[in-house]
Write an enzyme that holds these catalytic residues in place. Structure first.
Site, PDB file in Angstrom:
ATOM      1  N   ARG A  69       0.850  -1.205   0.000  1.00 22.90           N
ATOM      2  CA  ARG A  69       0.000   0.000   0.000  1.00 22.90           C
ATOM      3  C   ARG A  69       0.882   1.249   0.000  1.00 22.90           C
ATOM      4  O   ARG A  69       0.626   2.203  -0.737  1.00 22.90           O
ATOM      5  CB  ARG A  69      -0.908  -0.039   1.232  1.00 22.90           C
ATOM      6  CG  ARG A  69      -1.864   1.142   1.385  1.00 22.90           C
ATOM      7  CD  ARG A  69      -2.831   0.815   2.519  1.00 22.90           C
ATOM      8  NE  ARG A  69      -3.538   1.966   3.042  1.00 22.90           N
ATOM      9  CZ  ARG A  69      -4.675   2.436   2.548  1.00 22.90           C
ATOM     10  NH1 ARG A  69      -5.217   1.874   1.485  1.00 22.90           N
ATOM     11  NH2 ARG A  69      -5.278   3.465   3.109  1.00 22.90           N
ATOM     12  N   HIS A 103      -8.266   7.551   2.530  1.00 20.30           N
ATOM     13  CA  HIS A 103      -7.890   8.391   3.668  1.00 20.30           C
ATOM     14  C   HIS A 103      -8.952   9.454   3.896  1.00 20.30           C
ATOM     15  O   HIS A 103      -9.392  10.102   2.942  1.00 20.30           O
ATOM     16  CB  HIS A 103      -6.545   9.074   3.415  1.00 20.30           C
ATOM     17  CG  HIS A 103      -5.373   8.143   3.514  1.00 20.30           C
ATOM     18  ND1 HIS A 103      -4.149   8.412   2.935  1.00 20.30           N
ATOM     19  CD2 HIS A 103      -5.226   6.943   4.128  1.00 20.30           C
ATOM     20  CE1 HIS A 103      -3.315   7.426   3.186  1.00 20.30           C
ATOM     21  NE2 HIS A 103      -3.947   6.523   3.911  1.00 20.30           N
TER      22      HIS A 103
END
Length: 307
Positions: free
Chosen positions: A254, A277
């Site tokens: 990631r 996010h």
């Protein structure tokens, strides 16, 4: 009868330790330090005869705890590290729906440099993928796992929870349920999609799938969902067999996904959306990694930077 402080079970701490190791790629020393921070806070509550549920802890309790640390002559750097540990713990509690309030969110801390996670080069990732033996029963599955982790930037929990019904093959998207069950669409490239369906339409068909897991993409030999720990072991074994000495975990792919995108000129907000996010400031850590790479390049190759 004496009051008891907040009851945090050993089982909860164990799950939190797994989260730090597998989701956040923390070293054993960092995990130990973060657990120490929790125990230090619990010791403070006990010393003050404070008794409350986790959801009842307020910001003023956290701030009073840091006043207690000052009285113990614990310096600003150590205080910042302890606060980081508490913030991480409450993020985990909210993610796991153990509580819906975070008393640490508005507690300020001395400004310190952020930890930059390990990043694999594209060549290292390709080397790992190429080394997978497709003649082995789990070869196509493991190749698809690495392709999806790196090609889509998923968290390991998002990978293990991925459902076949959430793959939009014609459109080239995955529907992902991230932290707090927030839904997002993540693009998947043609090559990664091809490798994913080589597994789904091939080796996966030969597994005796348990009824609850008929829609789950990645399965173990018993026909149930893979665990985070199993994915961690797959990644660790591939790294070791390819002579990669970096401290890596599923989460490293990631990090690499985000860093490689930003190094290639991708829009920060687009990367934020793909990673899921909630704040762009979380995504900005990857711009710092890219800045560090630029400085390393200058230090290594520019005559004015060479010592």
């Amino acid at each position: 009868m004496d009051q008891q402080p907040v009851n945090i079970s050993p089982n909860l701490i164990k799950h939190y330790v797994d989260y730090l190791r597998l989701e956040l790629s923390f070293s054993d020393n960092s995990v130990e330090a973060y657990c120490h921070d929790i125990h230090l806070f619990l010791q403070y509550l006990e010393s003050q005869n404070l008794s409350m549920e986790i959801g009842e802890i307020q910001q003023d309790t956290i701030e009073t705890f840091f006043g207690y640390l000052i009285d113990l002559n614990i310096g600003a750097t150590s205080q910042a590290r302890i606060l980081s540990g508490l913030k991480s713990f409450w993020r985990y509690l909210i993610q796991e729906r153990i509580t819906d309030t975070d008393p640490t969110v508005l507690v300020s801390s001395p400004t310190l440099g952020r930890h930059l996670p390990e990043v694999l080069s594209y060549e290292e990732i390709q080397k790992m993928i190429d080394s997978i033996d497709l003649s082995q029963p789990n070869g196509h599955r493991n190749k698809a796992i690495i392709e999806v982790l790196y090609g889509c930037g998923l968290r390991v929990s998002e990978l293990t929870n991925l459902q076949i019904s959430d793959i939009y093959k014609e459109d080239g998207f995955l529907r992902i349920f991230g932290k707090g069950s927030k839904e997002r669409l993540v693009p998947i490239g043609d090559s990664s999609l091809k490798i994913l369906f080589q597994y789904i339409d091939g080796a996966r068909l030969h597994i005796n799938v348990k009824p609850k897991f008929t829609d789950t993409v990645f399965l173990n030999s018993r026909g149930t969902s893979l665990t985070r720990q199993m994915v961690f072991l797959i990644v660790k074994d591939l790294a070791e067999r390819n002579g990669i000495t970096k401290t890596i975990s599923p989460h490293t792919f990631r990090h690499s996904f985000a860093t490689h995108l930003l190094e290639g000129g991708a829009n920060l907000l687009a990367v934020q959306q793909m990673l899921g996010h909630s704040s762009v400031s979380t995504t900005e850590i990857y711009t710092h990694i890219s800045d560090e790479l630029l400085r390393d390049t200058l230090t290594s190759y520019h005559p004015r930077f060479k010592k």
